[in-house]
Design a protein around this motif. Sequence first.
Motif, short mmCIF file in Angstrom:
data_model
loop_
_atom_site.label_atom_id
_atom_site.label_comp_id
_atom_site.label_asym_id
_atom_site.label_seq_id
_atom_site.Cartn_x
_atom_site.Cartn_y
_atom_site.Cartn_z
N GLY A 189 0.84 -1.20 0.00
CA GLY A 189 0.00 0.00 0.00
C GLY A 189 0.87 1.24 0.00
O GLY A 189 1.87 1.29 0.71
N SER A 190 0.51 2.23 -0.81
CA SER A 190 1.32 3.45 -0.88
C SER A 190 0.45 4.67 -1.11
O SER A 190 -0.65 4.59 -1.66
CB SER A 190 2.37 3.34 -2.00
OG SER A 190 1.75 3.31 -3.26
N SER A 191 0.96 5.81 -0.67
CA SER A 191 0.32 7.10 -0.88
C SER A 191 1.39 8.18 -0.78
O SER A 191 2.34 8.05 -0.01
CB SER A 191 -0.77 7.37 0.15
OG SER A 191 -1.26 8.71 0.03
N GLN A 192 1.23 9.24 -1.56
CA GLN A 192 2.15 10.36 -1.48
C GLN A 192 1.64 11.47 -0.54
O GLN A 192 2.26 12.52 -0.44
CB GLN A 192 2.39 10.92 -2.88
CG GLN A 192 3.14 9.95 -3.80
CD GLN A 192 3.36 10.51 -5.19
OE1 GLN A 192 3.64 11.68 -5.37
NE2 GLN A 192 3.21 9.65 -6.19
N VAL A 193 0.53 11.20 0.14
CA VAL A 193 -0.02 12.17 1.08
C VAL A 193 0.61 11.91 2.45
O VAL A 193 0.06 11.19 3.29
CB VAL A 193 -1.55 12.10 1.14
CG1 VAL A 193 -2.11 13.24 1.99
CG2 VAL A 193 -2.15 12.16 -0.27
N LEU A 194 1.79 12.47 2.69
CA LEU A 194 2.58 12.16 3.87
C LEU A 194 1.91 12.60 5.16
O LEU A 194 2.09 11.97 6.21
CB LEU A 194 3.96 12.79 3.76
CG LEU A 194 4.76 12.47 2.49
CD1 LEU A 194 6.15 13.09 2.58
CD2 LEU A 194 4.86 10.97 2.27
N ASP A 195 1.13 13.67 5.12
CA ASP A 195 0.49 14.19 6.33
C ASP A 195 -0.54 13.22 6.90
O ASP A 195 -0.92 13.34 8.07
CB ASP A 195 -0.18 15.54 6.06
CG ASP A 195 0.83 16.65 5.82
OD1 ASP A 195 2.00 16.47 6.18
OD2 ASP A 195 0.44 17.70 5.27
N LEU A 196 -1.00 12.29 6.08
CA LEU A 196 -2.00 11.33 6.53
C LEU A 196 -1.40 9.93 6.68
O LEU A 196 -2.10 8.93 6.56
CB LEU A 196 -3.18 11.29 5.54
CG LEU A 196 -4.00 12.57 5.43
CD1 LEU A 196 -5.08 12.43 4.37
CD2 LEU A 196 -4.61 12.94 6.77
N ALA A 197 -0.11 9.87 6.98
CA ALA A 197 0.59 8.59 7.06
C ALA A 197 -0.09 7.62 8.02
O ALA A 197 -0.35 6.45 7.68
CB ALA A 197 2.05 8.80 7.45
#
Length: 215
Positions: A189-197
């Motif tokens: 699973g991956s996301s570039q939205v770091l603030d919602l890690a």
Amino acid sequence: MARYMETLTIERGGFRIKVPESWWEFDVRPESRDDSIRRMVNERVEQRPELAKYRDTYAAFLQKAAADAWKSGALYCGCMAEAFGGDTPITGSVTVSIVGGRSKTGEPLSTDPQTMAGQLSVREAKKEGDAWRKVTTVDIPGVGPAARTYGIEDIVVPDDALNRTIRAVLMQTFIPVPGQEGKVALVAGSSQVLDLADSFFDIFDAITSTFRFAE
């Protein structure tokens, strides 16, 4: 970002997994994925016109996710791309791949979760804002133990001559495949939205916990 309530069961050759009902699955084949993704994005925008300003952002994110998934041998790739009232769309993806490895002498690598966890590297952040990675083992209900890494990682852009990286929230769970020596089901699973890690770690963990091998 609220935890999802409704789920959709995805079944493929050898496994099944549940994802949020609002997520999209798409064709990852090079010859058809771009057109398929454009159609999907256009359909979503027709249903929710307020997303029109994000059309190109969604399409670019999904096309890159599909390309990366194909290169990794993915059997399933699903993504979310939603606007929750902010100026930036929230995006994330989950892929399932069957992967394996061999030692220098040609022997299949161990898929024992404890052994794998001992071979996966931990990365400590030296200062605030640095990338980091933790290694652990988890128990998948109905499946058993699996090695896992999670953190904020710098991922190398595939086929990039400048070796550029993209920083992303990343969770990878390595589930041993029964009866196949050296093979694991990799749920990433991956996301570039770091603030919602932390929220994405919860979501990726919840999705991975639904993974089952087909009988």
